[in-house]
Design a protein around this motif. Sequence first.
Motif, PDB file in Angstrom:
ATOM      1  N   VAL A   1       0.806  -1.218   0.000  1.00  0.00           N
ATOM      2  CA  VAL A   1       0.000   0.000   0.000  1.00  0.00           C
ATOM      3  C   VAL A   1       0.841   1.272   0.000  1.00  0.00           C
ATOM      4  O   VAL A   1       0.450   2.295  -0.574  1.00  0.00           O
ATOM      5  CB  VAL A   1      -0.968   0.010   1.206  1.00  0.00           C
ATOM      6  CG1 VAL A   1      -2.024  -1.063   1.068  1.00  0.00           C
ATOM      7  CG2 VAL A   1      -0.216  -0.158   2.522  1.00  0.00           C
ATOM      8  N   SER A   2       2.022   1.221   0.604  1.00  0.00           N
ATOM      9  CA  SER A   2       2.861   2.419   0.666  1.00  0.00           C
ATOM     10  C   SER A   2       3.558   2.724  -0.651  1.00  0.00           C
ATOM     11  O   SER A   2       4.124   3.810  -0.819  1.00  0.00           O
ATOM     12  CB  SER A   2       3.913   2.261   1.777  1.00  0.00           C
ATOM     13  OG  SER A   2       4.767   1.166   1.505  1.00  0.00           O
TER      14      SER A   2
ATOM     15  N   GLN B   1     -10.524   1.782  -5.631  1.00  0.00           N
ATOM     16  CA  GLN B   1      -9.939   0.468  -5.880  1.00  0.00           C
ATOM     17  C   GLN B   1      -8.665   0.272  -5.080  1.00  0.00           C
ATOM     18  O   GLN B   1      -7.764   1.109  -5.132  1.00  0.00           O
ATOM     19  CB  GLN B   1      -9.629   0.314  -7.370  1.00  0.00           C
ATOM     20  CG  GLN B   1      -9.075  -1.042  -7.750  1.00  0.00           C
ATOM     21  CD  GLN B   1      -8.771  -1.119  -9.235  1.00  0.00           C
ATOM     22  OE1 GLN B   1      -9.472  -0.548 -10.048  1.00  0.00           O
ATOM     23  NE2 GLN B   1      -7.702  -1.814  -9.579  1.00  0.00           N
ATOM     24  N   PRO B   2      -8.556  -0.853  -4.360  1.00  0.00           N
ATOM     25  CA  PRO B   2      -7.314  -1.156  -3.631  1.00  0.00           C
ATOM     26  C   PRO B   2      -6.157  -1.365  -4.610  1.00  0.00           C
ATOM     27  O   PRO B   2      -6.378  -1.567  -5.811  1.00  0.00           O
ATOM     28  CB  PRO B   2      -7.651  -2.462  -2.889  1.00  0.00           C
ATOM     29  CG  PRO B   2      -9.138  -2.507  -2.838  1.00  0.00           C
ATOM     30  CD  PRO B   2      -9.607  -1.844  -4.098  1.00  0.00           C
ATOM     31  N   PRO B   3      -4.914  -1.330  -4.113  1.00  0.00           N
ATOM     32  CA  PRO B   3      -3.752  -1.495  -5.002  1.00  0.00           C
ATOM     33  C   PRO B   3      -3.596  -2.932  -5.489  1.00  0.00           C
ATOM     34  O   PRO B   3      -3.004  -3.780  -4.813  1.00  0.00           O
ATOM     35  CB  PRO B   3      -2.576  -1.057  -4.121  1.00  0.00           C
ATOM     36  CG  PRO B   3      -3.038  -1.300  -2.728  1.00  0.00           C
ATOM     37  CD  PRO B   3      -4.515  -1.050  -2.719  1.00  0.00           C
ATOM     38  N   VAL B   4      -4.157  -3.207  -6.662  1.00  0.00           N
ATOM     39  CA  VAL B   4      -4.078  -4.520  -7.291  1.00  0.00           C
ATOM     40  C   VAL B   4      -3.543  -4.323  -8.701  1.00  0.00           C
ATOM     41  O   VAL B   4      -4.057  -3.493  -9.452  1.00  0.00           O
ATOM     42  CB  VAL B   4      -5.459  -5.208  -7.342  1.00  0.00           C
ATOM     43  CG1 VAL B   4      -5.382  -6.514  -8.131  1.00  0.00           C
ATOM     44  CG2 VAL B   4      -5.976  -5.466  -5.934  1.00  0.00           C
TER      45      VAL B   4
ATOM     46  N   GLN C   1       1.842  -5.147   3.468  1.00  0.00           N
ATOM     47  CA  GLN C   1       0.661  -4.459   3.978  1.00  0.00           C
ATOM     48  C   GLN C   1      -0.337  -4.283   2.833  1.00  0.00           C
ATOM     49  O   GLN C   1      -0.045  -3.620   1.838  1.00  0.00           O
ATOM     50  CB  GLN C   1       1.044  -3.096   4.560  1.00  0.00           C
ATOM     51  CG  GLN C   1       2.025  -3.166   5.721  1.00  0.00           C
ATOM     52  CD  GLN C   1       1.448  -3.891   6.924  1.00  0.00           C
ATOM     53  OE1 GLN C   1       0.239  -3.841   7.191  1.00  0.00           O
ATOM     54  NE2 GLN C   1       2.298  -4.592   7.665  1.00  0.00           N
ATOM     55  N   HIS C   2      -1.511  -4.911   2.982  1.00  0.00           N
ATOM     56  CA  HIS C   2      -2.556  -4.801   1.956  1.00  0.00           C
ATOM     57  C   HIS C   2      -3.882  -5.213   2.586  1.00  0.00           C
ATOM     58  O   HIS C   2      -3.932  -6.136   3.397  1.00  0.00           O
ATOM     59  CB  HIS C   2      -2.241  -5.707   0.765  1.00  0.00           C
ATOM     60  CG  HIS C   2      -3.094  -5.432  -0.437  1.00  0.00           C
ATOM     61  ND1 HIS C   2      -4.399  -5.881  -0.551  1.00  0.00           N
ATOM     62  CD2 HIS C   2      -2.835  -4.724  -1.573  1.00  0.00           C
ATOM     63  CE1 HIS C   2      -4.894  -5.483  -1.712  1.00  0.00           C
ATOM     64  NE2 HIS C   2      -3.968  -4.772  -2.349  1.00  0.00           N
ATOM     65  N   PRO C   3      -4.996  -4.544   2.242  1.00  0.00           N
ATOM     66  CA  PRO C   3      -6.287  -4.870   2.876  1.00  0.00           C
ATOM     67  C   PRO C   3      -6.803  -6.277   2.577  1.00  0.00           C
ATOM     68  O   PRO C   3      -7.652  -6.777   3.308  1.00  0.00           O
ATOM     69  CB  PRO C   3      -7.235  -3.806   2.304  1.00  0.00           C
ATOM     70  CG  PRO C   3      -6.557  -3.269   1.088  1.00  0.00           C
ATOM     71  CD  PRO C   3      -5.097  -3.373   1.359  1.00  0.00           C
TER      72      PRO C   3
END
Length: 343
Positions: free
Chosen positions: A252-253, A261-264, A294-296
């Motif tokens: 994520v950083s 949208q999450p980082p994908v 770190q990722h949701p």
Amino acid sequence: APRRCQASRVNRRCSVTAASGSDSSSSGSSSSTEAWAWRSPNWEALRRQGMPAGQRESERSALVNEEIVYFIFQLELDAQLQRALNYEAFEAAQQIRAKRETVDLALRDMQERKAILVQSSMSDEDAVGAGAAQASLDLRDTMSEGLRLRSEMQRAVQEERYADAAKMRDMLAALDRQAKQAEALAAEQLPMEQVVSLRLGQRVVHRKYGYRGVVVGWDVGCCEDEAWQQATQAGDLTKGLSQPFYHLLVEVSDWSYSAAQPPVAYVAQELLAAPELEDDGASWGQVYGPDPLQHPYSYVLFLGQDARGDMLPCRQLRDKYSARRRDVYRPGAEGQEGEDQAE
């Protein structure tokens, strides 16, 4: 923070330049990679190049994110269904099954659309090499659906819903025929390991943009639309669109925040580097340190971190890609376990 070089055969190269590499890394003022002791990319130096976020994040993929979300829905609905059956809440269980079937249909439709895109992006020669990987995925999906139907049929018989049980029996017969066809096709093609180089849970670095991620899946060829391909210039890669494209959860950083949208990411195999492949079997922890990703989505898809710094995929994710469980022991622990078993 200074990196620690643990004693191993791959760390002998690190001893000469570790001090200077730590100093330049901690200061953050130099973009030189001369002191970098590894062949694996120095992601910090790549990020200091000042590349615009739009370019660095061009491989963001709504398609891959949608597929991952469907998979997470399946996990959640399966857990809800099991709880309902444990409490004999059969009416609630029927409602949950209906939701699961809706998700399954949506995912199946996506897989069919992706298969068409993969075939259109590959030459006949490349399609032969990728045939085993796709056939293996087809066989995996068929076996998973068969297990579910057998369980449903047994429950229908126990509840004396014989008409439903008969329908499921016919569906199982059709699935068995599909499984035999997929198994025969997989036997005729190259093994999956000769097509896909990375594994589930393996942590990687982008060779060009420097962002970090972890593998949560792959396609045997590019499944994104033409707009995405043009934006990422995927067609200009050395191996083009006819190579594995990986589903990545991005640290994520390393990417800017997006509420939509999450980082994908969706990244070609030739653009990804992993220490294990680059540095004579070095671990992620040895090269990049012990910090977890770190990722949701990580807490749903992974059980934690192994001794080498990679992530441990959950059983359902392994089943999705027919991946074997991979046990990684801390130095000396494997030999000790062997001695214990011998005793």
